[in-house]
Design an enzyme around this catalytic site. Structure first.
Site, short mmCIF file in Angstrom:
data_model
loop_
_atom_site.label_atom_id
_atom_site.label_comp_id
_atom_site.label_asym_id
_atom_site.label_seq_id
_atom_site.Cartn_x
_atom_site.Cartn_y
_atom_site.Cartn_z
N HIS A 160 0.82 -1.23 0.00
CA HIS A 160 0.00 0.00 0.00
C HIS A 160 0.85 1.27 0.00
O HIS A 160 0.30 2.37 -0.09
CB HIS A 160 -0.95 0.03 1.21
CG HIS A 160 -1.92 -1.11 1.24
ND1 HIS A 160 -2.78 -1.38 0.19
CD2 HIS A 160 -2.16 -2.06 2.18
CE1 HIS A 160 -3.51 -2.45 0.50
NE2 HIS A 160 -3.15 -2.89 1.70
N ASP A 285 -4.16 -13.27 3.65
CA ASP A 285 -5.41 -12.82 4.27
C ASP A 285 -6.63 -13.19 3.43
O ASP A 285 -7.75 -12.78 3.73
CB ASP A 285 -5.38 -11.31 4.60
CG ASP A 285 -4.74 -10.46 3.52
OD1 ASP A 285 -4.44 -10.98 2.43
OD2 ASP A 285 -4.55 -9.25 3.78
#
Ligand code: FKS
Ligand code: ZN
Length: 342
Positions: A160, A285
């Site tokens: 990110h 995830d």
């Protein structure tokens, strides 16, 4: 497979983050890398070696110098006014409300450089982020020199982080720094495949105008999931980079069965691009038990994910990204790598 790891990731240990309006213990915590390292030792995936120091230059090939300067001093500046507590921003410019001038005050600077209020900066965040980049560069150098694959077992994660933006638990973009290092050492084309549940908005933004790096990401649909503002299917690259960005947004509840069909399309795109190296932003995830994500992979599915990636046949650099189901995290990551090696 060469695994690069350092226990000094422990320096990055924030206390709390915002979750649905409350402060909760950080999901991105030191125990994550600990359990991955211990599972990797348990199954004997390969030697764990310490990172070497490649300095700041390869980081500045991807990140803005003033941004890096900000990261090196942010906690110190903050603690002078706030005391010994993690640093959070509280003000952002908002669309159309910024002149581009960088504030002098630390609160202004935090808002200027942060993408969200979910990424605390603790005392040891900068040294740990720098170390994570060195881990990625050490693993990259191994892949470059030997043509073998490697795993950068690092935290904080990176996908990110953009040229001059931190957020989503990320500060420096390890995958981007490593991809750029391959190019700077003489590679012509590198592909990055991002299999974390969240869209790798930082990585996409860094390479969006370029044709030498293909970015392929499968992720939770940003209409509903973090990072919300990037990761849609229509984002395919810009200028020379047109056609070199592939986003595959998927619905909540996506299983491995649904996912692997889309993955095959993404990997076919990589094959057509014919890179010399593959960088994998490895988030697990996508696991059904993950506390902040919405896909439904079982632990055994990660073995198949590793197998699919290995079928491409490229020297591959895995970079650790997300995954928060701490009890199964080590098994899930090791399963990807075992599947890849098998
Ligand atoms: C609110 C929970 C959601 C943002 C989620 C960040 C995901 C990070 C990640 C990474 F790989 F970078 F670690 N916060 N507090 O998994 O994509
Ligand atoms: Zn994630």
């Amino acid at each position: 497979m060469q695994i690069v790891y350092s226990e000094n990731h422990h320096q990055h240990a924030a206390d709390v983050e915002f979750f649905r309006g409350s402060l909760v213990s950080c999901y991105e915590n030191p125990a994550r890398a600990d359990v991955i390292a211990s599972r990797i030792r348990e199954v004997g995936l390969g030697p764990l070696i310490e990172p070497s120091d490649f300095g700041i230059a390869p980081i500045l090939r991807v990140h803005d110098e003033r941004f890096v300067e900000f990261l090196t001093t942010a906690y110190h500046e903050w603690s002078k006014v706030a005391g010994d507590i993690d640093a959070f921003p509280h003000a952002w410019m908002g669309r159309g409300l910024g002149s581009g001038q960088i504030p002098i005050d630390i609160h202004g600077k935090l808002g200027y450089y942060a993408a969200d209020a979910g990424t605390p900066i603790s005392q040891g965040t900068w040294p740990a982020a720098l170390l994570a980049a060195q881990i990625a560069l050490t693993a990259q150098s191994h892949v470059w020199k030997t043509g073998e694959s490697a795993f950068a077992l690092s935290r904080p994660p990176g996908h990110h982080a953009a040229r001059d933006v931190y957020g989503g638990y990320c500060f420096l973009n390890q995958a981007a720094i490593a991809a750029q290092a391959f190019l700077d050492q003489g590679a012509k084309k590198v592909a990055i495949v991002d299999v974390d549940f969240h869209h790798g908005n930082g990585t996409q933004s860094i390479f969006y105008d370029r044709a030498d790096v293909l970015f392929v990401s499968l992720h939770g649909d940003p209409d509903f999931e973090y990072p919300y503002f990037l990761g849609h299917r229509h984002e395919t690259g810009n200028g020379e980079g047109a056609g070199f960005n592939l986003n595959v947004p998927l619905s909540p509840g996506t299983t491995w069965d649904d996912y692997q069909k889309q993955l095959a399309v993404g990997l076919q795109r990589v094959h057509d691009f014919a890179p010399e190296y593959l960088v994998v932003s490895l988030g697990v995830d996508t696991f059904e038990g993950d506390p902040i994500s919405q896909f439904r992979f079982g632990s055994h599915d990660f073995v198949e994910l590793g197998q699919q990636l290995s079928k491409l046949g490229y020297p591959t650099l895995f970079i650790m990204e997300g995954g928060y189901a701490i009890d199964e995290l080590g098994v899930n990551v090791a399963n990807v790598l075992s599947g890849f090696e098998s």
